[in-house]
Structure formats: structure tokens, C-alpha cells
Motif scaffolding. Structure first.
Motif, PDB file in Angstrom:
ATOM      1  N   LEU A   1       0.924  -1.150  -0.137  1.00  0.00           N
ATOM      2  CA  LEU A   1       0.016  -0.046  -0.003  1.00  0.00           C
ATOM      3  C   LEU A   1       0.900   1.376  -0.112  1.00  0.00           C
ATOM      4  O   LEU A   1       0.663   2.051  -0.471  1.00  0.00           O
ATOM      5  CB  LEU A   1      -0.935   0.005   1.110  1.00  0.00           C
ATOM      6  N   PHE A   2       1.918   1.095   0.802  1.00  0.00           N
ATOM      7  CA  PHE A   2       2.992   2.371   0.868  1.00  0.00           C
ATOM      8  C   PHE A   2       3.908   2.424  -0.477  1.00  0.00           C
ATOM      9  O   PHE A   2       4.162   3.441  -0.813  1.00  0.00           O
ATOM     10  CB  PHE A   2       3.845   2.309   2.040  1.00  0.00           C
ATOM     11  N   GLY A   3       3.879   1.227  -1.065  1.00  0.00           N
ATOM     12  CA  GLY A   3       4.740   1.122  -2.176  1.00  0.00           C
ATOM     13  C   GLY A   3       3.967   1.786  -3.489  1.00  0.00           C
ATOM     14  O   GLY A   3       4.352   1.966  -4.560  1.00  0.00           O
ATOM     15  N   LEU A   4       2.840   2.208  -3.344  1.00  0.00           N
ATOM     16  CA  LEU A   4       2.061   3.048  -4.361  1.00  0.00           C
ATOM     17  C   LEU A   4       2.620   4.193  -4.996  1.00  0.00           C
ATOM     18  O   LEU A   4       2.539   4.762  -5.762  1.00  0.00           O
ATOM     19  CB  LEU A   4       0.662   2.872  -4.157  1.00  0.00           C
ATOM     20  N   ALA A   5       3.687   4.966  -3.791  1.00  0.00           N
ATOM     21  CA  ALA A   5       4.196   5.960  -3.965  1.00  0.00           C
ATOM     22  C   ALA A   5       5.495   5.762  -4.988  1.00  0.00           C
ATOM     23  O   ALA A   5       5.697   6.698  -5.436  1.00  0.00           O
ATOM     24  CB  ALA A   5       4.672   6.553  -2.707  1.00  0.00           C
ATOM     25  N   LEU A   6       5.956   4.477  -4.880  1.00  0.00           N
ATOM     26  CA  LEU A   6       6.951   4.311  -6.047  1.00  0.00           C
ATOM     27  C   LEU A   6       6.641   2.919  -6.714  1.00  0.00           C
ATOM     28  O   LEU A   6       6.966   1.835  -6.320  1.00  0.00           O
ATOM     29  CB  LEU A   6       8.317   3.985  -5.158  1.00  0.00           C
ATOM     30  N   PRO A   7       5.809   3.067  -7.718  1.00  0.00           N
ATOM     31  CA  PRO A   7       5.262   1.889  -8.806  1.00  0.00           C
ATOM     32  C   PRO A   7       6.525   1.164  -9.119  1.00  0.00           C
ATOM     33  O   PRO A   7       7.465   1.703  -9.638  1.00  0.00           O
ATOM     34  CB  PRO A   7       4.615   2.819  -9.763  1.00  0.00           C
ATOM     35  N   GLY A   8       6.309  -0.048  -8.883  1.00  0.00           N
ATOM     36  CA  GLY A   8       7.080  -1.023  -9.351  1.00  0.00           C
ATOM     37  C   GLY A   8       8.220  -1.105  -8.314  1.00  0.00           C
ATOM     38  O   GLY A   8       8.435  -2.251  -7.926  1.00  0.00           O
ATOM     39  N   ILE A   9       9.047  -0.323  -7.993  1.00  0.00           N
ATOM     40  CA  ILE A   9      10.211  -0.595  -6.909  1.00  0.00           C
ATOM     41  C   ILE A   9       9.288  -0.804  -5.742  1.00  0.00           C
ATOM     42  O   ILE A   9       9.857  -1.619  -4.954  1.00  0.00           O
ATOM     43  CB  ILE A   9      11.113   0.673  -6.854  1.00  0.00           C
TER      44      ILE A   9
END
Length: 136
Positions: free
Chosen positions: A19-27
């Protein structure tokens, strides 16, 4: 034997970090899968094979549930457009299924590799600690 507690905790870690990874798509999603698999493997312990297995299960669970959520959203959107939307949603469902399978495999493999590393770093399983000691 599968330690489902470790698998579910690894899955939850990957989900929350995703969910927090949405700020850095992919990575961000790659890191979430790696960290979740590592947590599952480390908690399960038992070495390379056990960590690999538990990381694999945690990643696959995430991929399967993610694909199911996408399929549900497409089905609901298809109902919103009436009979024509239902037909288009049905055709899109085959493509979504194929993409969900590919995503599940990728998530499972990356989590399995990280889980193997976690299992190596924690070679002792907590539930099998010191079986030779007498019990009172």
C-alpha cells in the motif's frame, strides 16, 4: 510442515508495504514482496528450503488475492454497463486471469528467494527448539 502463522504474517507485511509502495510504482511493490517473503522465511526458520517454501506461499497468497480483487472490480464494472458490459467483462476476464497468474508467479518467486535468505539467517525453528531437553 507449513508454519501458517509465518506465511500470514509475511503476507500481511507485504500487503501493508505494498500500500505504501504505491508511492514508488514497481520498485515499492518489488520491495514489499521481498520484505514480506523475508519475514515469512525468517519467522518459519529451518534453513534454506523451509524459508523458500514459506516465502513462496506468502508471495503466492498475495498474488492470488490481488488477482481475485481485480477480477471482482471488473465484474462489478461490467454489471454497471448492462448486458454489453457483461459480455465485455467476460472477455476481459480471460486476460485478467492470465495477468493475475503471471503476477502471482512473479510475486511468489521474488518472495521465495527472499524467504530462503530469511530461513538461512534463522536456521532454528522456534517451535522445535531444544527437543532433547526433558520436559517437566
Amino acid at each position: 510442515m507449513t508454519n501458517w502463522r509465518a506465511v500470514i504474517i509475511g503476507f500481511l507485511v507485504a500487503t501493508v508495504l505494498g500500500l505504501f509502495g504505491l508511492a514508488l510504482p514497481g520498485i515499492g511493490h518489488l520491495a514489499a514482496g521481498l520484505i514480506g517473503g523475508f519475514v515469512a522465511g525468517y519467522l518459519a526458520g529451518g534453513g534454506l528450503g523451509s524459508g523458500f517454501w514459506h516465502g513462496l506461499l506468502a508471495g503466492a497468497l498475495g498474488g492470488i488475492l490481488g488477482g481475485a480483487l481485480v477480477a471482482i472490480v471488473v465484474a462489478i464494472a461490467g454489471w454497471g454497463f448492462g448486458p454489453g458490459g457483461g459480455v465485455l467483462g467476460g472477455f476481459a476476464g480471460f486476460g485478467i486471469f492470465a495477468v493475475a497468474v503471471v503476477i502471482s508467479v512473479i510475486m511468489a518467486l521474488e518472495s521465495a528467494i527472499a524467504g530462503a535468505v530469511g530461513g538461512v539467517l534463522n536456521p532454528d525453528r522456534p517451535d522445535r527448539a531444544d527437543r532433547s531437553a526433558p520436559r517437566y
